[in-house]
Design a protein around this motif. Structure first.
Motif, mmCIF file in Angstrom:
data_model
loop_
_atom_site.group_PDB
_atom_site.id
_atom_site.type_symbol
_atom_site.label_atom_id
_atom_site.label_comp_id
_atom_site.label_asym_id
_atom_site.label_seq_id
_atom_site.Cartn_x
_atom_site.Cartn_y
_atom_site.Cartn_z
ATOM 1 N N LYS A 44 6.714 -6.541 -10.314
ATOM 2 C CA LYS A 44 5.510 -7.367 -10.139
ATOM 3 C C LYS A 44 4.235 -6.569 -10.350
ATOM 4 O O LYS A 44 3.143 -7.127 -10.404
ATOM 5 N N GLY A 45 4.347 -5.237 -10.421
ATOM 6 C CA GLY A 45 3.198 -4.402 -10.757
ATOM 7 C C GLY A 45 2.195 -4.186 -9.652
ATOM 8 O O GLY A 45 0.998 -4.262 -9.898
ATOM 9 N N TRP A 46 2.668 -3.893 -8.418
ATOM 10 C CA TRP A 46 1.729 -3.613 -7.343
ATOM 11 C C TRP A 46 2.266 -2.541 -6.404
ATOM 12 O O TRP A 46 3.460 -2.258 -6.382
ATOM 13 N N VAL A 47 1.362 -1.930 -5.660
ATOM 14 C CA VAL A 47 1.688 -0.973 -4.602
ATOM 15 C C VAL A 47 0.901 -1.362 -3.353
ATOM 16 O O VAL A 47 -0.114 -2.039 -3.438
ATOM 17 N N ILE A 61 -1.055 -2.333 -10.376
ATOM 18 C CA ILE A 61 -0.854 -1.053 -11.055
ATOM 19 C C ILE A 61 -1.475 -1.137 -12.436
ATOM 20 O O ILE A 61 -1.119 -1.999 -13.238
ATOM 21 N N GLY A 62 -2.418 -0.231 -12.709
ATOM 22 C CA GLY A 62 -3.076 -0.191 -14.009
ATOM 23 C C GLY A 62 -2.182 0.436 -15.064
ATOM 24 O O GLY A 62 -1.127 1.000 -14.774
ATOM 25 N N ALA A 63 -2.609 0.371 -16.301
ATOM 26 C CA ALA A 63 -1.817 0.854 -17.432
ATOM 27 C C ALA A 63 -1.581 2.360 -17.384
ATOM 28 O O ALA A 63 -0.591 2.841 -17.914
ATOM 29 N N GLY A 64 -2.463 3.111 -16.740
ATOM 30 C CA GLY A 64 -2.328 4.565 -16.705
ATOM 31 C C GLY A 64 -1.426 5.099 -15.616
ATOM 32 O O GLY A 64 -1.227 6.306 -15.496
ATOM 33 N N ILE A 80 -6.049 6.990 -4.184
ATOM 34 C CA ILE A 80 -6.011 6.048 -5.292
ATOM 35 C C ILE A 80 -7.419 5.855 -5.841
ATOM 36 O O ILE A 80 -8.340 5.534 -5.088
ATOM 37 N N ALA A 81 -7.552 6.076 -7.131
ATOM 38 C CA ALA A 81 -8.793 5.728 -7.834
ATOM 39 C C ALA A 81 -8.543 4.361 -8.458
ATOM 40 O O ALA A 81 -7.575 4.176 -9.202
ATOM 41 N N ALA A 82 -9.380 3.398 -8.121
ATOM 42 C CA ALA A 82 -9.153 2.018 -8.562
ATOM 43 C C ALA A 82 -10.463 1.368 -8.965
ATOM 44 O O ALA A 82 -11.541 1.908 -8.729
#
Length: 98
Positions: A44-47, A61-64, A80-82
């Motif tokens: 699902k792409g999250w933390v 979660i970003g592409a990097g 975390i840098a967001a």
């Protein structure tokens, strides 16, 4: 000034304020978070990070950010840098905190 003119002017001012708030909200903001990485859902792409006060924060979660980097960091303190994009937080980088 006529009462109708005052009402029309008030409507124009209110519309300009709404447009200005919308413009500010649409611009991504840089965010930095510190806490313990407690959950990862790669499909699902999250933390989820829990801060010092016990509050949970979910990040997309970003592409990097790569899964082989995230896995070993579970249950460790991370930084975390967001970016905040509207209501979403998108993690651009996740590293172990010192």
């Amino acid at each position: 000034m006529l009462p109708e003119s005052g009402k029309q002017l008030d409507r124009l001012i209110q519309a300009a304020r709404r447009a200005a708030r919308k413009d500010l909200a649409s611009q991504p903001q840089e965010v930095e978070a510190l806490g313990k990485l407690r959950a990862v859902h790669l499909d699902k792409g999250w933390v989820v990070v829990v801060d010092e006060r016990g509050a949970e924060h979910q990040f997309d979660i970003g592409a990097g950010v790569f899964d082989d980097v995230i896995g070993p960091l579970v249950n460790h303190r991370v930084k975390i840098a967001a970016t905040r994009e509207g209501r979403n937080l998108v993690a651009q980088d996740i590293v172990e905190a010192e």
